[in-house]
Design an enzyme around this catalytic site. Structure first.
Site, PDB file in Angstrom:
ATOM      1  N   CYS A 115     -47.109  30.830   1.055  1.00 30.62           N
ATOM      2  CA  CYS A 115     -47.877  31.712   2.083  1.00 30.62           C
ATOM      3  C   CYS A 115     -47.547  33.271   1.664  1.00 30.62           C
ATOM      4  O   CYS A 115     -46.226  33.529   1.577  1.00 30.62           O
ATOM      5  CB  CYS A 115     -47.476  31.387   3.565  1.00 30.62           C
ATOM      6  SG  CYS A 115     -48.186  32.301   4.815  1.00 30.62           S
ATOM      7  N   CYS A 122     -48.607  44.919  10.859  1.00 30.99           N
ATOM      8  CA  CYS A 122     -50.082  44.295  10.989  1.00 30.99           C
ATOM      9  C   CYS A 122     -50.372  45.079  12.371  1.00 30.99           C
ATOM     10  O   CYS A 122     -49.582  45.334  13.236  1.00 30.99           O
ATOM     11  CB  CYS A 122     -50.037  42.842  11.436  1.00 30.99           C
ATOM     12  SG  CYS A 122     -51.739  42.188  11.896  1.00 30.99           S
ATOM     13  N   GLU A 173     -53.408  41.563   8.212  1.00 29.84           N
ATOM     14  CA  GLU A 173     -54.686  40.883   8.189  1.00 29.84           C
ATOM     15  C   GLU A 173     -55.381  41.084   7.033  1.00 29.84           C
ATOM     16  O   GLU A 173     -55.880  42.313   6.442  1.00 29.84           O
ATOM     17  CB  GLU A 173     -55.660  41.699   9.413  1.00 29.84           C
ATOM     18  CG  GLU A 173     -57.191  41.546   9.241  1.00 29.84           C
ATOM     19  CD  GLU A 173     -57.425  40.123   9.430  1.00 29.84           C
ATOM     20  OE1 GLU A 173     -58.171  39.700   8.304  1.00 29.84           O
ATOM     21  OE2 GLU A 173     -57.266  39.595  10.266  1.00 29.84           O
ATOM     22  N   SER A 204     -56.924  33.670   5.481  1.00 30.26           N
ATOM     23  CA  SER A 204     -57.163  33.557   7.317  1.00 30.26           C
ATOM     24  C   SER A 204     -57.484  34.950   7.700  1.00 30.26           C
ATOM     25  O   SER A 204     -56.803  35.866   7.366  1.00 30.26           O
ATOM     26  CB  SER A 204     -55.796  33.041   7.920  1.00 30.26           C
ATOM     27  OG  SER A 204     -55.996  33.100   9.294  1.00 30.26           O
ATOM     28  N   SER A 227     -58.587  32.983  12.908  1.00 24.26           N
ATOM     29  CA  SER A 227     -57.829  32.671  14.100  1.00 24.26           C
ATOM     30  C   SER A 227     -58.564  32.969  15.293  1.00 24.26           C
ATOM     31  O   SER A 227     -59.109  33.966  15.627  1.00 24.26           O
ATOM     32  CB  SER A 227     -56.684  33.808  14.071  1.00 24.26           C
ATOM     33  OG  SER A 227     -55.733  33.426  12.639  1.00 24.26           O
ATOM     34  N   ILE A 228     -58.570  31.834  16.258  1.00 25.15           N
ATOM     35  CA  ILE A 228     -59.507  31.781  17.306  1.00 25.15           C
ATOM     36  C   ILE A 228     -58.663  32.004  18.561  1.00 25.15           C
ATOM     37  O   ILE A 228     -59.064  32.906  19.222  1.00 25.15           O
ATOM     38  CB  ILE A 228     -60.669  30.684  17.225  1.00 25.15           C
ATOM     39  CG1 ILE A 228     -61.539  30.910  18.463  1.00 25.15           C
ATOM     40  CG2 ILE A 228     -59.789  29.405  17.363  1.00 25.15           C
ATOM     41  CD1 ILE A 228     -62.866  29.918  18.495  1.00 25.15           C
ATOM     42  N   HIS A 229     -58.018  31.001  18.793  1.00 24.81           N
ATOM     43  CA  HIS A 229     -56.785  31.140  19.887  1.00 24.81           C
ATOM     44  C   HIS A 229     -57.200  31.079  21.226  1.00 24.81           C
ATOM     45  O   HIS A 229     -56.544  31.066  22.426  1.00 24.81           O
ATOM     46  CB  HIS A 229     -55.901  32.090  19.706  1.00 24.81           C
ATOM     47  CG  HIS A 229     -55.384  32.401  18.105  1.00 24.81           C
ATOM     48  ND1 HIS A 229     -54.886  31.241  17.734  1.00 24.81           N
ATOM     49  CD2 HIS A 229     -55.008  33.278  17.317  1.00 24.81           C
ATOM     50  CE1 HIS A 229     -54.472  31.557  16.341  1.00 24.81           C
ATOM     51  NE2 HIS A 229     -54.454  32.955  16.337  1.00 24.81           N
ATOM     52  N   ASN A 303     -44.668  29.286  17.960  1.00 22.68           N
ATOM     53  CA  ASN A 303     -43.409  29.299  17.858  1.00 22.68           C
ATOM     54  C   ASN A 303     -42.884  30.400  18.883  1.00 22.68           C
ATOM     55  O   ASN A 303     -43.593  31.270  18.911  1.00 22.68           O
ATOM     56  CB  ASN A 303     -42.984  30.007  16.297  1.00 22.68           C
ATOM     57  CG  ASN A 303     -43.158  28.754  15.377  1.00 22.68           C
ATOM     58  OD1 ASN A 303     -42.286  27.891  15.380  1.00 22.68           O
ATOM     59  ND2 ASN A 303     -44.046  28.764  14.451  1.00 22.68           N
TER      60      ASN A 303
END
Length: 359
Positions: A115, A122, A173, A204, A227-229, A303
């Site tokens: 990753c 950000c 991003e 992503s 990433s929708i959330h 988390n």
């Protein structure tokens, strides 16, 4: 090359990892050398994985000296490292300008996934994420992203293992650092380098609409995750301020264009937050939004971040959310948690480091 970091100018040599094979071949020709010398440099960087130009022994001493004069290796200084009981290893690396970034090696039954981070900090501002604490400091160069994978591969070399997949889901991003991210990807997939399969790479985004269209037109086999959330504009804007710049409807329209253009499935990442976006009505609404789309939903139990007020969704509610989506015909899984015991969520380790530096 002149780079401006935090309003101060630092004169520095460009990073050798910033260059594609074709650019290294061009550089060799400009030095009066045959183009294949650029290929030899590329081989030393990604196949033999040397740490200095002096180790490139099939190049002349003069050429090695030119490389040393004109380029620098990316310096990733290991500030700290945490190893989880599940095999996850998280690194906090210091950069040349005293900023820090995180990189994670995750061990799966199918291989090792890396990753990587694309920005220092950000600016997207997701209210449940530690990555946004402190805001955006700067973009990484392609070479600084490349170096994270090379560093991980050197570690795996000691075990006779290799990087099998890459997820661009670390801090930042990627689509706000689009050109450097794409250059990184081109270097990673090159058959004469690390040769990572395109379908083993996932990038992503939080929904930077213009670059979703751009990515669709790149004609790659690289996976796209979003990433929708939240299932609607109002809730998504509360959780993700970026939604005010790129509204939910515009994001979905761009994703439909991506699917139509590429024929590839989208992964929707949905962080479940206790009592906020994890209720049955949210699942019902999400299923309605995603019906008839070529997609997969990855549910992510959030988390806990001490600086944020949100709590984790209960196990029963996680499984109920999954069942509702599945019953509506949506392909859905729950992400396997890794590194939970070592603060492996994006930005947590860097946030702790910034806090300690500020004391």
């Amino acid at each position: 090359m002149l780079i401006n970091f935090q309003n101060r100018c630092v004169s520095m040599k460009p990073f050798i990892y910033d260059y594609t094979l074709e650019e290294l071949q061009q550089w060799a020709v400009e030095q009066g050398e045959p183009a294949f010398r650029g290929g030899q440099i590329f081989d030393w960087l990604y196949v033999k994985r040397v740490n200095s130009f002096d180790e490139m022994t099939n190049l002349s001493k003069t050429m090695r000296e030119k490389l040393d004069e004109q380029f620098a290796f990316v310096t990733l200084k290991e500030i700290t490292k945490f190893e989880s009981k599940d095999g996850t290893v998280k690194f906090l690396f210091g950069l040349h300008d005293d900023h820090a970034i995180e990189t994670v090696i995750m061990k799966h039954n199918y291989g090792n996934s890396i990753c990587v981070t694309t920005q220092v900090g950000c600016r997207v501002g997701c209210t449940f994420c530690a990555s946004t604490l402190g805001g955006l400091k700067r973009d990484l160069t392609a070479g600084e992203i490349v170096a994270q994978v090379v560093q991980a591969q050197k570690i795996l070399d000691t075990r006779d293992e290799r990087v099998s997949s890459i997820v661009i889901m670390g801090t930042g991003e990627p689509f706000e650092n689009y050109e450097e991210t794409m250059k990184f990807l081109r270097i990673m997939i090159h058959e004469k380098g690390l040769n990572i399969g395109q379908r083993h790479i996932t990038v992503s985004t939080s929904g930077i609409v213009p670059n979703i269209y751009k990515f669709a037109d790149e004609n790659t086999q690289i996976n796209l995750a979003i990433s929708i959330h939240a299932p609607n504009d109002a809730l998504r804007s509360k959780l993700m301020p970026v939604n005010r710049r790129f509204p939910f409807a515009d994001v979905m329209e761009a994703l439909r264009y991506y699917i139509a253009k590429t024929g590839r499935r989208i992964t929707f990442e949905y962080a479940l937050i206790g009592g906020v976006n994890d209720q049955p009505e949210h699942a019902e609404e999400l299923a309605e939004v995603l019906k008839d789309m070529l997609c997969h939903v990855n549910l992510i139990p959030v988390n806990h971040v001490p600086e944020r007020k949100y709590v984790r969704t209960s196990r029963n509610d996680i499984f109920q959310f999954q069942r509702i989506l599945a019953d509506k015909g949506i392909n859905v899984t729950i992400r396997r948690e890794q590194g939970h015991d070592i603060a492996a969520a994006c930005g947590q380790l860097r946030a702790k480091h910034m806090e300690s530096q500020a004391r």
